[in-house]
Design a protein around this motif. Structure first.
Motif, PDB file in Angstrom:
ATOM      1  N   LEU A   1      16.369  -4.486  -9.313  1.00 44.28           N
ATOM      2  CA  LEU A   1      15.335  -4.222  -8.336  1.00 44.28           C
ATOM      3  C   LEU A   1      13.997  -4.690  -8.900  1.00 44.28           C
ATOM      4  O   LEU A   1      13.636  -4.342 -10.023  1.00 44.28           O
ATOM      5  N   ARG A   2      13.269  -5.463  -8.126  1.00 40.92           N
ATOM      6  CA  ARG A   2      11.952  -5.936  -8.542  1.00 40.92           C
ATOM      7  C   ARG A   2      10.878  -5.185  -7.750  1.00 40.92           C
ATOM      8  O   ARG A   2      11.010  -4.981  -6.545  1.00 40.92           O
ATOM      9  N   THR A   3       9.826  -4.827  -8.449  1.00 45.17           N
ATOM     10  CA  THR A   3       8.758  -4.024  -7.856  1.00 45.17           C
ATOM     11  C   THR A   3       7.619  -4.915  -7.370  1.00 45.17           C
ATOM     12  O   THR A   3       7.285  -5.920  -7.993  1.00 45.17           O
ATOM     13  N   LEU A   4       7.046  -4.530  -6.241  1.00 42.31           N
ATOM     14  CA  LEU A   4       5.835  -5.195  -5.776  1.00 42.31           C
ATOM     15  C   LEU A   4       4.963  -4.187  -5.048  1.00 42.31           C
ATOM     16  O   LEU A   4       5.426  -3.138  -4.593  1.00 42.31           O
ATOM     17  N   TRP A   5       3.680  -4.510  -4.995  1.00 45.96           N
ATOM     18  CA  TRP A   5       2.701  -3.698  -4.275  1.00 45.96           C
ATOM     19  C   TRP A   5       2.242  -4.514  -3.078  1.00 45.96           C
ATOM     20  O   TRP A   5       1.831  -5.670  -3.221  1.00 45.96           O
ATOM     21  N   LEU A   6       2.309  -3.918  -1.894  1.00 49.98           N
ATOM     22  CA  LEU A   6       2.024  -4.639  -0.661  1.00 49.98           C
ATOM     23  C   LEU A   6       0.670  -4.211  -0.101  1.00 49.98           C
ATOM     24  O   LEU A   6       0.431  -3.023   0.137  1.00 49.98           O
ATOM     25  N   TYR A   7      -0.188  -5.176   0.093  1.00 55.02           N
ATOM     26  CA  TYR A   7      -1.480  -4.950   0.743  1.00 55.02           C
ATOM     27  C   TYR A   7      -1.347  -5.328   2.213  1.00 55.02           C
ATOM     28  O   TYR A   7      -0.967  -6.448   2.549  1.00 55.02           O
ATOM     29  N   ARG A   8      -1.656  -4.366   3.069  1.00 57.33           N
ATOM     30  CA  ARG A   8      -1.682  -4.607   4.503  1.00 57.33           C
ATOM     31  C   ARG A   8      -3.131  -4.620   4.966  1.00 57.33           C
ATOM     32  O   ARG A   8      -3.899  -3.727   4.591  1.00 57.33           O
ATOM     33  N   PRO A   9      -3.543  -5.588   5.764  1.00 55.73           N
ATOM     34  CA  PRO A   9      -4.921  -5.595   6.250  1.00 55.73           C
ATOM     35  C   PRO A   9      -5.170  -4.403   7.165  1.00 55.73           C
ATOM     36  O   PRO A   9      -4.275  -3.983   7.909  1.00 55.73           O
ATOM     37  N   ARG A  10      -6.365  -3.873   7.100  1.00 52.84           N
ATOM     38  CA  ARG A  10      -6.699  -2.722   7.952  1.00 52.84           C
ATOM     39  C   ARG A  10      -6.729  -3.100   9.425  1.00 52.84           C
ATOM     40  O   ARG A  10      -6.437  -2.298  10.295  1.00 52.84           O
ATOM     41  N   VAL A  11      -7.099  -4.351   9.705  1.00 52.59           N
ATOM     42  CA  VAL A  11      -7.118  -4.863  11.076  1.00 52.59           C
ATOM     43  C   VAL A  11      -6.423  -6.212  11.055  1.00 52.59           C
ATOM     44  O   VAL A  11      -6.773  -7.091  10.271  1.00 52.59           O
ATOM     45  N   SER A  12      -5.431  -6.382  11.908  1.00 54.07           N
ATOM     46  CA  SER A  12      -4.672  -7.636  11.903  1.00 54.07           C
ATOM     47  C   SER A  12      -5.028  -8.554  13.051  1.00 54.07           C
ATOM     48  O   SER A  12      -4.650  -9.726  13.054  1.00 54.07           O
ATOM     49  N   GLY A  13      -5.759  -8.050  14.047  1.00 53.99           N
ATOM     50  CA  GLY A  13      -6.105  -8.884  15.188  1.00 53.99           C
ATOM     51  C   GLY A  13      -4.962  -9.100  16.151  1.00 53.99           C
ATOM     52  O   GLY A  13      -5.068  -9.896  17.072  1.00 53.99           O
ATOM     53  N   GLY A  14      -3.848  -8.401  15.943  1.00 52.31           N
ATOM     54  CA  GLY A  14      -2.730  -8.486  16.866  1.00 52.31           C
ATOM     55  C   GLY A  14      -1.904  -9.742  16.748  1.00 52.31           C
ATOM     56  O   GLY A  14      -1.112 -10.048  17.641  1.00 52.31           O
ATOM     57  N   ARG A  15      -2.065 -10.506  15.680  1.00 53.84           N
ATOM     58  CA  ARG A  15      -1.255 -11.717  15.517  1.00 53.84           C
ATOM     59  C   ARG A  15      -0.703 -11.765  14.099  1.00 53.84           C
ATOM     60  O   ARG A  15      -1.146 -11.034  13.220  1.00 53.84           O
TER      61      ARG A  15
END
Length: 454
Positions: free
Chosen positions: A248-262
């Motif tokens: 298993l490989r570990t990663l940290w995922l950054y999600r944008p606070r606002v995606s603009g719906g696309r």
């Protein structure tokens, strides 16, 4: 069910090369520069400076005494009446042939000073190391470059410099950016794993938030995200199975606070544990997106585990490169609102991570078609032929420091060869070394250039 992405034939891999010893950097010192200033101070002025009440931020930055507008005189100060030797460990500057140019000059009252003439756009991390006692300092008696560098780097950050940085393992450093380095108002303060340092000018170590001159950031940077073990508040911790190794490989995922719906671009970033835990990249991304420097993006920060694993997995055309294409990318594209476009899928990293980013394009261009390679270890491989053999469109962006010639020179050559064959490529020369101090802000600038107009 995931789609298998074809890889380039393994028989086309060039042979790895041995490391290339770095030559000594050219250092221009100004012996006696601060001594002359010290001698002009009155007794109360000296006492004020020694007590730490002087309002000038250290290091002292002045116009070049020799009149070159592209150069600054940079003075580093230290105070310890018991010291018998003091050395500055600025990234890429310590070498057996430059030890004397990195050592401070002893002044009265236990004051030590060192002044360099440096390009006005220099960006560097540094530490200060003090030696006491009659025996020679460890860096004076060491007989090879690695021993000299480790001995010189054994101290701590400069407490009178409010700009902090960190290295690969999270150890704190000081950061200096001279006035002509590009501003970075979105740059968040790194979060070192530990804080230590020598007492400078009589003051206890007191790391502070990044300040006006050195960091180029506003007075109140984004607060660092809390780190508890592998958990970083505000990031999603994920584990993805590497089918080849079964691990298993570990990663940290950054999600944008606002995606603009696309669907957004996707960035795959090696040495993810450094970016997530110590560089405070998520806070920088928040600010860069909010300021319009970057569009909303998803960023997967991939853990490189430890030094042996990193050296094995990122230093060549297999390992981490296979994992990204065969396992990680299909899973992220299935789970996240991210693009399927290879040219909007950016693989990035520094040093071996930058090398792996270029190998990603050479081996799996249908998976990821853009690389932002920072200080890629091109002394190890010549990637011109593998990249030129790719039939799909590619975008290659390479950044390298002028004080890392075994990387800087082959990076420039590779860019020239690729550009001559019509590849969308660009090379950026940075006035710095092999250094997180510039990798962090220039990552954002590189991504901004790639995503401009979106």
């Amino acid at each position: 069910m995931t789609t298998r992405i074809p890889a380039a034939a393994e028989g086309s891999f060039p042979l790895p090369r041995d490391p290339v010893p770095q030559p000594a950097p050219a250092l221009s010192t100004l012996p006696g520069h601060f001594r002359a200033h010290w001698q002009t101070l009155s007794v109360p002025e000296r006492a004020q400076l020694l007590a730490g009440w002087d309002t000038r931020e250290l290091p002292l930055i002045e116009e070049d005494p020799q009149g070159d507008p592209a150069v600054r005189a940079v003075t580093f100060l230290y105070r310890n009446p018991l010291a018998t030797a003091v050395i500055l460990s600025a990234n890429a500057m310590v070498h057996p042939d430059t030890v004397s140019a990195c050592e401070f000059e002893a002044l009265p009252d236990g004051v030590w000073a060192l002044t360099w003439r440096m390009p006005a756009d220099w960006e560097s991390s540094y530490r200060i190391t003090v030696h006491t006692g009659a025996l020679p300092a460890p860096w004076q008696s060491a007989d090879d470059r690695r021993a000299v560098r480790l001995a010189a780097d054994a101290g701590g950050p400069d407490p009178r410099n409010p700009a902090l940085g960190t290295g690969m393992a999270g150890a704190p450093t000081s950061v200096l950016r001279l006035p002509d380095a590009p501003s970075a108002g979105w740059l968040a303060t790194p979060t070192p794993a530990a804080e230590s340092g020598a007492s400078i000018m009589g003051e206890p170590a007191r790391p502070r938030l990044s300040g006006r001159r050195n960091a180029g950031v506003p007075g109140v940077p984004t607060a660092p995200r809390q780190v508890l073990g592998n958990f970083v508040r505000g990031l999603e911790l994920r584990q993805v199975r590497d089918r080849q190794s079964g691990q298993l490989r570990t990663l940290w995922l950054y999600r944008p606070r606002v995606s603009g719906g696309r669907r957004t671009p996707l960035v795959l970033l090696h040495d993810g544990q450094v970016w997530a835990k110590y560089q405070n990249l998520p806070a920088t991304l928040d600010r860069a997106v909010a300021d319009g420097v970057l569009p909303p993006i998803h960023v997967a920060m991939i853990d490189s585990v430890d030094v042996p694993t990193r050296s094995r997995e990122l230093s060549g055309p297999k390992g981490g490169v296979d994992f990204v294409a065969r396992d990680l990318l299909p899973e992220l594209r299935q789970a996240l609102p991210v693009t399927q476009d290879p040219l909007q899928t950016v693989v990035s990293g520094a040093s071996y991570g930058g090398l792996a980013a270029l190998w990603q394009l050479a081996r799996y261009p249908q998976a990821a078609g853009t690389a932002l390679a920072q200080s890629p270890s091109l002394w190890r491989y010549d990637l011109a032929e593998p990249l030129l053999a790719v039939q799909e469109p590619l975008r290659v962006r390479i950044q390298a420091g002028r004080y890392e010639p075994s990387i800087h020179e082959p990076a420039g050559r590779l860019n020239t060869v690729l550009a001559g064959s019509g590849v969308d490529t660009a090379f950026r020369s940075i006035t710095g070394g092999h250094d997180w101090a510039w990798w962090h802000p220039w990552l954002i600038r590189g991504l901004s250039d790639l995503f401009s107009g979106q």
